[in-house]
Enzyme design. Structure first.
Site: not given
Ligand code: COA
Length: 260
Positions: A67, A111, A114, A134
């Site tokens: 999400a 999500g 999911e 989450e």
């Molecule tokens: N929601 C909103 N933005 C997200 C996102 C999410 N779930 N996952 C990634 N992004 C955004 C980051 O904020 C970043 O944005 P920015 O460039 O404006 O700062 C961009 O995507 C790239 O993410 P980044 O973390 O720099 O890339 P990465 O390849 O190093 O890492 C992840 C990728 C997916 C491991 C990491 O972004 C992450 O942990 N995301 C959240 C995952 C999560 O908790 N999902 C469940 C949500 S309920």
């Protein structure tokens, strides 16, 4: 077909490929993406030329990283409930009458996992990773993860993933039955389309009824499931495709299914 802001739609004969197109945000699901995802499925549902849908994420880093966390900030319980109650992408996938294959090309988290779980088959690249993180945000899966992951991989593995928020790699996901196949990234599309095309060659009505029957298994007890299977099996006998399939076998030729 309307155009979409957050999605790409491509057609390859009987297969439609829907790509979530926010690679700079790791294809995170914001409200717009969810709405457009549900809308594109509504279009494809009514389109008889489409027999199988492939769902994927743009770029080579993420399928869907969950999400959109930005939208959680400041949201109240009531406003969150309203968002989730609106046209749900998870329900749209779950109730879609044709097969949907998740083509998973990177992070498949929250999500995103999911969404993949709501699909019928999951094909992953070797660089894919999976998790329900989450819990790290002080929340729990809300797109069906606690239910569908548990049914797919069993309570112990689901509990561990959901309580620890641990991210697992593609081979581990394969080992626990979370994905059907793992292939190198450069073969992901070919493998997915091979399976999609194999399904698309079958009689569409039988494919749809088969999907419905299999889905009943995890939602009913055995007696009810077996009863409903008989009804759906018998329903196949009302189709021209059943006559064609049987005749083709007896005449030693390839069937030409029409979807009727
Ligand atoms: N929601 C909103 N933005 C997200 C996102 C999410 N779930 N996952 C990634 N992004 C955004 C980051 O904020 C970043 O944005 P920015 O460039 O404006 O700062 C961009 O995507 C790239 O993410 P980044 O973390 O720099 O890339 P990465 O390849 O190093 O890492 C992840 C990728 C997916 C491991 C990491 O972004 C992450 O942990 N995301 C959240 C995952 C999560 O908790 N999902 C469940 C949500 S309920």
């Amino acid at each position: 077909m309307p155009s979409f802001e957050t999605l790409l739609l491509e057609r390859r004969e009987h297969v439609a490929i829907v790509t979530i197109n926010r690679p700079d945000k790791r294809n995170a699901l914001n409200i717009k993406t969810r709405e457009e995802g549900a809308a594109v499925l509504e279009e494809l549902r009514a389109d008889d030329s489409v027999r199988v849908v492939v769902l994927t994420g743009a770029g080579d880093k993420a399928f869907i990283a969950g999400a959109d966390i930005n939208e959680f900030a400041g949201r109240t319980a009531i406003s969150q409930r309203a968002v989730m109650g609106a046209r749900s992408l998870f329900t749209a996938i779950d109730t879609f009458p044709k097969p949907i294959i998740a083509m998973i090309n990177g992070y498949c988290l929250g999500g995103g996992c999911e969404v993949a779980l709501a699909c019928d088959l999951r094909i992953a690249s070797e660089n894919a990773s999976f998790g329900q993180p989450e819990i790290n945000l002080g929340i729990i899966p809300g797109g069906g993860g606690t239910q569908r992951l548990t049914r797919l991989v069993g309570e112990g593995k689901a509990m561990e993933m959901i309580l620890t928020g641990e991210i697992i790699d593609a081979q581990t996901a394969f080992a626990i039955g979370l994905v059907n196949h793992v292939v190198p990234l450069d073969q992901l599309q070919a493998k997915t389309l091979e399976i999609a095309n194999r399904i698309a060659e079958k009689g569409p009505v039988a494919v749809s009824l088969a999907k419905e029957a299999v889905k009943i298994a995890s939602r009913s007890n055995l007696d009810e499931g077996l009863r409903r299977e008989v009804d759906l099996f018998a329903l196949c006998f009302s189709t021209e495709d059943k006559d064609e399939g049987v005749s083709a076998f007896l005449e030693k030729r390839k069937p030409a299914f029409k979807g009727r």
